[in-house]
Design an enzyme around this catalytic site. Structure first.
Site, short mmCIF file in Angstrom:
data_model
loop_
_atom_site.label_atom_id
_atom_site.label_comp_id
_atom_site.label_asym_id
_atom_site.label_seq_id
_atom_site.Cartn_x
_atom_site.Cartn_y
_atom_site.Cartn_z
N LYS A 270 7.36 4.68 4.89
CA LYS A 270 6.61 5.22 3.93
C LYS A 270 5.86 6.42 4.21
CE LYS A 270 5.11 0.47 2.34
NZ LYS A 270 5.48 0.60 0.90
N ARG A 344 10.32 -9.34 -0.61
CA ARG A 344 11.38 -10.20 -1.32
C ARG A 344 12.29 -10.88 -0.19
NH1 ARG A 344 13.32 -5.41 -4.79
NH2 ARG A 344 10.97 -4.56 -4.64
N1 BES Z 1 4.03 -3.55 -0.07
C1 BES Z 1 4.78 -2.83 -0.96
C2 BES Z 1 4.42 -2.89 -2.34
C3 BES Z 1 3.07 -2.17 -2.84
C4 BES Z 1 3.25 -0.59 -2.88
C5 BES Z 1 1.82 -2.73 -2.56
C6 BES Z 1 1.94 -0.24 -3.10
C7 BES Z 1 1.06 -2.08 -3.18
C8 BES Z 1 0.82 -0.78 -3.09
C9 BES Z 1 6.11 -3.41 -0.69
O1 BES Z 1 6.69 -4.13 0.46
C10 BES Z 1 7.18 -2.11 -0.97
O2 BES Z 1 7.13 -1.17 -0.25
N2 BES Z 1 7.83 -1.80 -2.04
C11 BES Z 1 8.61 -1.16 -2.46
C12 BES Z 1 9.95 -1.51 -3.04
C13 BES Z 1 10.90 -0.41 -3.53
C14 BES Z 1 11.20 0.18 -2.02
C15 BES Z 1 12.03 -0.94 -4.22
C16 BES Z 1 7.80 -0.12 -3.78
O3 BES Z 1 7.09 -0.68 -4.58
O4 BES Z 1 7.94 0.72 -3.48
MG MG Z 2 7.41 -2.56 1.70
#
Ligand code: BES
Ligand code: MG
Ligand code: ZN
Length: 493
Positions: A270, A344
């Site tokens: 990230k 997931r």
């Molecule tokens: N934990 C994150 C989701 C998230 C993002 C929660 C921002 C709260 C605030 C999750 O694990 C994630 O990173 N999801 C990605 C999925 C994507 C790579 C398909 C996302 O939402 O960007």
């Molecule tokens: Mg994630």
């Protein structure tokens, strides 16, 4: 300081010793009951203050009167018009009262039940939830605690339902516990500590069994999907299950939580800005833990399985790569296209394991799963998706009862096409950036079989919201605990 005691009191006005006596007042109603007693006790100065301030009982208006050494202050809160008084208003009032009491450095306060309509059990319960939540604070890491809350004891005067009072306080405490878990930093709140907290709750209560599996057992258990996420972390991942038997031989209801104690994204790292917030990526598990605490204390007549998959998602020489293919507990193969879509993957094994071992009568999962739900719905409600209209309508009605709003997104089969992989059964991405929340939903659907199931994406609601008054000033909200308890209660015998 957390409120220690909420108790019933039979003291009359002249017997009462308190830092603050609180009354409710419906718009344009006459004063009666204990408020009249208080007025006589203070020789007419209560009504005089109401007249002087032209106080008619409008909502959001209040009058503060200074008393004597036994009743130091009197606060009268406007309840607005009778027909508009509802439970959420009472929960908000409870929160405002305890916040105000703390601001005035009160140690104990008294509440007149009748004037707040707390003779009705449901009203009393939500009011007590508000009292507890309004004085929530998280100061564990302040080395000098100068401005801690003072309020310890709340006396509720009048004819009240003791069980409703207790339920409200316990639900408030359970939400506060869920918030605490979210707010602890990721170097302290590891999967190991989370698992220990669950063990502690279940071993101090009746009707529980508890089992915890370590990451070293995952491959042998068939948890290839969860293991892929866990392998980059050096703190060990845990999968733990608590079974609660309060309902005899019936099939249990299952609650499954995503417990990412830190989500860096893994190799699909990230960006740096606000990455600290990914300590909250265990808030789905915090919802399940909050309900666990409430169930341990309130012992509802229903069987429940609580399951939590907990790990960090870290980049490492041994971390999962984009391109890897893993096999989940139910045998489905998954192509990993983004290691940041890890929640997931953890849930895939947790859900299919619970389905296989328990054949539950219904199942919900809770996860801070997608950034996309923040965009779609904002922080006013959680996203819900599922495969069963009846369970979905139960969830919606409990959302109404608890004022923890939800909004349903579709899991039509057309969306399942988006997660087809060219070389594995499915992939862990949809047609990004389209319908990211639904893509995660249809992915999870692959792991629940025919079990009635609802998934709740709490990525926007688990931390951040500060309104209404019973929400925290910052940090984790404990979202879902009250909603789920209402649903379980409605399902119990
Ligand atoms: N934990 C994150 C989701 C998230 C993002 C929660 C921002 C709260 C605030 C999750 O694990 C994630 O990173 N999801 C990605 C999925 C994507 C790579 C398909 C996302 O939402 O960007
Ligand atoms: Mg994630
Ligand atoms: Zn995550």
């Amino acid at each position: 300081m957390r409120i220690r005691t909420i108790q019933k009191s039979d003291d009359t006005i002249s017997d009462t010793n308190t830092d603050l006596f609180c009354f409710g007042h419906l718009e344009n109603s006459d004063t009666h009951g204990k408020l009249n007693d208080a007025d006589s006790h203070f020789l007419g100065s209560v009504k005089k203050a109401m007249d002087l301030e032209k106080f008619t009982g409008e909502s959001n208006k209040s009058v503060l009167i200074y008393g004597d050494n036994s009743i130091k202050r009197i606060n009268i809160f406007g309840l607005g018009k009778q027909e508009k008084l509802n439970q959420d208003k009472l929960r908000v009032l409870g929160a405002k009262i305890s916040t105000n009491a703390n601001n005035m450095k009160c140690k104990n306060i008294s509440i007149d039940a009748e004037s707040f309509k707390l003779d009705k059990s449901d009203n009393l319960q939500v009011f007590c939830e508000g009292l507890v939540l309004g004085s929530y604070e998280f100061l564990d890491y302040k080395s000098k605690v100068e401005k801690s809350n003072t309020l310890k004891t709340i006396n509720i005067h009048g004819n009240i339902d003791l069980m409703a009072m207790k339920t409200g306080q316990i639900l408030g405490d359970s939400v506060a516990f869920s918030r605490d878990l979210g707010n602890h930093p990721p170097n302290i709140l590891t999967p190991t500590l989370l698992a220990e907290k669950a063990k502690e709750i279940t071993s101090n209560a009746e009707n529980f069994t508890y089992k915890c599996y370590d990451v070293s057992e995952f491959e042998a258990m068939g948890f290839g999907s969860f293991y892929g996420v866990a392998r980059g972390a050096s703190t060990p991942a845990k999968f733990f299950i608590a079974e609660y038997n309060g309902g005899g031989n019936e099939a249990p209801f299952a609650l499954v939580g995503k417990g990412l104690t830190f989500d860096s994204g893994g190799i699909s790292l990230k960006p740096g800005a606000r990455m600290d917030e990914m300590k909250f990526d265990m808030c789905g598990s915090a919802t399940v833990m909050g309900v666990l605490m409430a169930v341990a204390e309130l012992q509802p007549k229903i069987n429940i399985v609580f399951a939590i998959g907990s790990t960090e998602n870290m980049p490492d020489g041994d971390a999962q790569r984009p391109g890897d293919i893993v096999t989940a507990y139910n045998g489905k193969t998954i192509e990993i296209l983004n290691t940041d879509a890890e929640g997931r993957l953890v849930l895939a094994d947790a859900l299919s394991y619970v389905v296989d071992k328990y054949n539950p009568s219904g199942m919900m999962d809770f996860a801070t799963l997608t950034g996309a739900v923040v965009v779609a719905l904002g922080d006013k409600c959680s996203g819900v998706m599922g495969n069963d209209d009846k369970l979905m309508s139960e969830v919606k009605s409990s959302a109404d009862n608890s004022t923890e709003k939800v909004w349903e997104l579709p899991l039509w089969k057309e969306y399942s096409k988006d997660i087809e992989s060219k070389i594995a059964d499915i992939k862990n991405l949809g047609k990004a950036p389209m319908a990211g929340t639904i893509a995660a939903g249809v992915f999870l659907k692959e792991f629940v079989g025919d079990i009635p199931w609802v998934h709740m994406d709490i990525a926007a609601t688990a931390w951040g919201p500060t309104e209404p008054a019973y929400q925290p000033k910052n940090g984790a909200t404990g979202v879902g605990v009250r909603l789920v308890y209402d649903l379980l209660k409605n399902r119990s015998k």
